[in-house]
Design a protein around this motif. Sequence first.
Motif, PDB file in Angstrom:
ATOM      1  N   SER A  52       0.929  -1.166   0.007  1.00  0.00           N
ATOM      2  CA  SER A  52       0.209   0.236  -0.024  1.00  0.00           C
ATOM      3  C   SER A  52       0.826   1.052   0.020  1.00  0.00           C
ATOM      4  O   SER A  52       0.629   2.390  -0.709  1.00  0.00           O
ATOM      5  CB  SER A  52      -0.956   0.032   1.091  1.00  0.00           C
ATOM      6  OG  SER A  52      -1.687  -1.043   1.228  1.00  0.00           O
ATOM      7  N   PHE A  92      -4.247   4.403   8.213  1.00  0.00           N
ATOM      8  CA  PHE A  92      -5.302   3.169   8.092  1.00  0.00           C
ATOM      9  C   PHE A  92      -4.664   1.811   7.728  1.00  0.00           C
ATOM     10  O   PHE A  92      -4.899   0.762   8.405  1.00  0.00           O
ATOM     11  CB  PHE A  92      -6.340   3.408   7.048  1.00  0.00           C
ATOM     12  CG  PHE A  92      -7.596   2.420   6.937  1.00  0.00           C
ATOM     13  CD1 PHE A  92      -8.565   2.123   8.016  1.00  0.00           C
ATOM     14  CD2 PHE A  92      -7.410   1.499   5.997  1.00  0.00           C
ATOM     15  CE1 PHE A  92      -9.232   1.055   7.987  1.00  0.00           C
ATOM     16  CE2 PHE A  92      -8.560   0.394   5.872  1.00  0.00           C
ATOM     17  CZ  PHE A  92      -9.375   0.308   6.912  1.00  0.00           C
ATOM     18  N   ALA A  93      -3.792   1.785   6.638  1.00  0.00           N
ATOM     19  CA  ALA A  93      -2.990   0.808   6.404  1.00  0.00           C
ATOM     20  C   ALA A  93      -1.960   0.268   7.363  1.00  0.00           C
ATOM     21  O   ALA A  93      -1.974  -0.996   7.699  1.00  0.00           O
ATOM     22  CB  ALA A  93      -2.330   1.085   4.981  1.00  0.00           C
ATOM     23  N   ILE A  96      -2.730   0.842  10.837  1.00  0.00           N
ATOM     24  CA  ILE A  96      -3.480   0.375  11.889  1.00  0.00           C
ATOM     25  C   ILE A  96      -3.860  -1.157  11.402  1.00  0.00           C
ATOM     26  O   ILE A  96      -3.787  -1.974  12.142  1.00  0.00           O
ATOM     27  CB  ILE A  96      -4.617   1.371  11.999  1.00  0.00           C
ATOM     28  CG1 ILE A  96      -4.074   2.448  12.584  1.00  0.00           C
ATOM     29  CG2 ILE A  96      -5.786   0.432  12.799  1.00  0.00           C
ATOM     30  CD1 ILE A  96      -5.157   3.521  12.850  1.00  0.00           C
ATOM     31  N   GLN A  97      -4.354  -1.197  10.123  1.00  0.00           N
ATOM     32  CA  GLN A  97      -4.707  -2.718   9.687  1.00  0.00           C
ATOM     33  C   GLN A  97      -3.549  -3.593   9.674  1.00  0.00           C
ATOM     34  O   GLN A  97      -3.701  -4.888  10.060  1.00  0.00           O
ATOM     35  CB  GLN A  97      -5.312  -2.582   8.347  1.00  0.00           C
ATOM     36  CG  GLN A  97      -6.502  -1.835   8.054  1.00  0.00           C
ATOM     37  CD  GLN A  97      -7.674  -2.476   9.005  1.00  0.00           C
ATOM     38  OE1 GLN A  97      -7.914  -3.896   8.863  1.00  0.00           O
ATOM     39  NE2 GLN A  97      -8.481  -1.582   9.428  1.00  0.00           N
ATOM     40  N   GLN A  98      -2.374  -3.174   9.302  1.00  0.00           N
ATOM     41  CA  GLN A  98      -1.244  -3.999   9.461  1.00  0.00           C
ATOM     42  C   GLN A  98      -0.906  -4.267  10.916  1.00  0.00           C
ATOM     43  O   GLN A  98      -0.668  -5.514  11.101  1.00  0.00           O
ATOM     44  CB  GLN A  98      -0.061  -3.252   8.738  1.00  0.00           C
ATOM     45  CG  GLN A  98       1.165  -4.105   8.564  1.00  0.00           C
ATOM     46  CD  GLN A  98       2.393  -3.422   8.002  1.00  0.00           C
ATOM     47  OE1 GLN A  98       2.199  -2.191   7.856  1.00  0.00           O
ATOM     48  NE2 GLN A  98       3.566  -4.314   7.391  1.00  0.00           N
ATOM     49  N   GLN A 109      -2.982  -4.821  13.433  1.00  0.00           N
ATOM     50  CA  GLN A 109      -4.096  -5.588  13.846  1.00  0.00           C
ATOM     51  C   GLN A 109      -3.675  -6.921  13.591  1.00  0.00           C
ATOM     52  O   GLN A 109      -4.322  -7.960  14.264  1.00  0.00           O
ATOM     53  CB  GLN A 109      -5.507  -5.135  13.563  1.00  0.00           C
ATOM     54  CG  GLN A 109      -5.750  -3.947  14.327  1.00  0.00           C
ATOM     55  CD  GLN A 109      -7.126  -3.271  14.019  1.00  0.00           C
ATOM     56  OE1 GLN A 109      -7.768  -3.927  12.895  1.00  0.00           O
ATOM     57  NE2 GLN A 109      -7.658  -2.113  14.767  1.00  0.00           N
ATOM     58  N   THR A 110      -3.106  -7.252  12.583  1.00  0.00           N
ATOM     59  CA  THR A 110      -3.029  -8.606  12.091  1.00  0.00           C
ATOM     60  C   THR A 110      -1.832  -9.274  12.402  1.00  0.00           C
ATOM     61  O   THR A 110      -1.050  -8.983  13.049  1.00  0.00           O
ATOM     62  CB  THR A 110      -2.665  -8.774  10.489  1.00  0.00           C
ATOM     63  OG1 THR A 110      -1.883  -7.853   9.943  1.00  0.00           O
ATOM     64  CG2 THR A 110      -4.217  -8.384   9.899  1.00  0.00           C
TER      65      THR A 110
END
Length: 94
Positions: free
Chosen positions: A31, A86-87, A89-91, A93-94
Motif C-alpha cells: 500500500s 489506516f493501512a 492500523i490494519q497491518q 492488527q494482523t
Amino acid sequence: MFSVVCSSVLLLAGLIFFIAGSIGMLRFPDSYSRLHALTKADSLGLGCIVAGLMFYADLWQNLLMLLIWLLVMASGSVSCQLLARFAKIQQDQT
C-alpha cells in the motif's frame, strides 16, 4: 510557434506522469509504495498539464488553474496520509 511546442511538451509530460502513476498503483506490491507512486506522479502530472494549458488562457483562468492545482495537491497529501495511517492500523492488527 514556441508556445505551441512548449505547451505540447508539458501536456505530453503530464500524460506520461499520469500513466506512470497509474501503472505504479497497479504494479507495486504494498500500500505504501502504491500511495507514493500515485500521489507523487499525479501531482507532478497535473502540474505539467496546468502549466501546458496556461499558454492558452488569460490571467484569471491561469490563477484559477493554479488554485485548483494547489487544492488538489493539498487534498492528495492529506488523503494519502489518512490512507497510510489506516493501512498501518490494519497491518498492526494482523
